[in-house]
Scaffold this motif. Structure first.
Motif, PDB file in Angstrom:
ATOM      1  N   ASP A  42       2.742  -8.933  -2.681  1.00 18.02           N
ATOM      2  CA  ASP A  42       4.206  -8.699  -2.738  1.00 18.02           C
ATOM      3  C   ASP A  42       4.923  -8.654  -4.079  1.00 18.02           C
ATOM      4  O   ASP A  42       6.092  -8.155  -4.279  1.00 18.02           O
ATOM      5  N   HIS A  47       4.573  -5.080  -6.524  1.00 15.59           N
ATOM      6  CA  HIS A  47       4.961  -3.616  -6.578  1.00 15.59           C
ATOM      7  C   HIS A  47       5.318  -3.144  -8.079  1.00 15.59           C
ATOM      8  O   HIS A  47       5.724  -3.736  -8.768  1.00 15.59           O
ATOM      9  N   TRP A 100       1.984   0.602   1.280  1.00 13.73           N
ATOM     10  CA  TRP A 100       2.802  -0.662   1.366  1.00 13.73           C
ATOM     11  C   TRP A 100       3.282  -1.077   2.826  1.00 13.73           C
ATOM     12  O   TRP A 100       3.171  -1.833   3.750  1.00 13.73           O
ATOM     13  N   GLU A 101       3.555   0.163   3.622  1.00 13.79           N
ATOM     14  CA  GLU A 101       4.169   0.224   5.128  1.00 13.79           C
ATOM     15  C   GLU A 101       2.859  -0.523   6.086  1.00 13.79           C
ATOM     16  O   GLU A 101       3.072  -1.465   6.742  1.00 13.79           O
ATOM     17  N   THR A 159       2.244  -4.244   5.195  1.00 12.33           N
ATOM     18  CA  THR A 159       3.343  -5.208   5.865  1.00 12.33           C
ATOM     19  C   THR A 159       2.857  -5.263   7.291  1.00 12.33           C
ATOM     20  O   THR A 159       2.969  -6.237   7.751  1.00 12.33           O
ATOM     21  N   LYS A 160       2.532  -4.110   7.961  1.00  5.92           N
ATOM     22  CA  LYS A 160       2.044  -4.239   9.442  1.00  5.92           C
ATOM     23  C   LYS A 160       0.816  -5.290   9.513  1.00  5.92           C
ATOM     24  O   LYS A 160       0.750  -6.070  10.524  1.00  5.92           O
ATOM     25  N   ASN A 168       0.112  -7.663   7.338  1.00  6.46           N
ATOM     26  CA  ASN A 168       0.716  -9.017   7.073  1.00  6.46           C
ATOM     27  C   ASN A 168       1.213  -9.578   8.444  1.00  6.46           C
ATOM     28  O   ASN A 168       0.878 -10.808   8.660  1.00  6.46           O
ATOM     29  N   GLU A 169       1.971  -9.073   9.000  1.00  9.06           N
ATOM     30  CA  GLU A 169       2.637  -9.224  10.408  1.00  9.06           C
ATOM     31  C   GLU A 169       1.709  -9.754  11.368  1.00  9.06           C
ATOM     32  O   GLU A 169       1.810 -10.678  12.049  1.00  9.06           O
TER      33      GLU A 169
END
Length: 182
Positions: free
Chosen positions: A34, A37, A115-116, A119-120, A122-123
């Motif tokens: 994170d 970036h 990055w998208e 994020t998924k 990581n969730e």
């Protein structure tokens, strides 16, 4: 499983603590990404590779060592009716995490799609860790002896060390896994 003997009076290595430590390291590496970036793809790839290996090897070690023992001793915790329910849910989560890892790998590091997908991932991983900490790890702490926790902790650490270069990820059927370990 660990071969040879170990000093019985030493019980400082605990599989629950090893798993929690791995969870902390996973959270730390996602936080590191994170902060990255704007970094170049080679820097992102270096951190990503280590995180990917950690996630894949950790899941496999749990499937080889932790969940069979939980199925044998557990009774259910955190709202689950049984250790089988906890385990089935966790294996399903592992498959989702592996699939999310595959999605990240399909995109160039640092791209918006990467990055998208990150994020998924990581969730999915964060949701799994929270459930596991509230369910399986709690159930195991309540029912496993310190000696077993120590022995499995050592085995878990050896497994991870033996696979430091990674493993070939492979989804498994949660239902078949539970049936095989009941």
């Amino acid at each position: 499983m660990l071969t040879g003997s170990y000093p019985a009076e030493r019980t400082t290595m605990d599989i629950v603590e090893v798993i929690l430590s791995d969870h902390h390291e996973q959270r730390r590496r996602f936080a590191l990404l994170d902060e990255m970036h704007g970094c170049g793809p080679s820097d992102l790839e270096a951190v990503w590779k280590q995180l990917r290996i950690l996630l894949e090897v950790h899941a496999k070690a749990e499937e080889e060592l932790f969940y069979p023992a939980l199925m044998e001793l557990g009774t259910g915790a955190g709202g689950k009716d049984s250790a089988g329910d906890e385990t089935e849910d966790a294996i399903h989560d592992h498959n989702e995490i592996r699939d999310a890892i595959g999605e990240v790998a399909q995109h160039p590091a640092g791209s918006p799609e990467w990055w998208e997908a990150m994020t998924k991932l990581n969730e999915a991983n964060g949701d799994h860790m929270a459930e596991e900490e509230r369910e399986g790890l709690t159930d195991f702490r309540q029912h496993a002896s310190l000696e077993l926790r120590h022995r499995l902790g050592l085995s878990f650490a050896v497994f991870e060390s033996s696979h430091a270069d990674g493993i070939k990820p492979q989804d498994i059927s949660p239902e078949e896994y539970v049936r095989e370990h009941e």
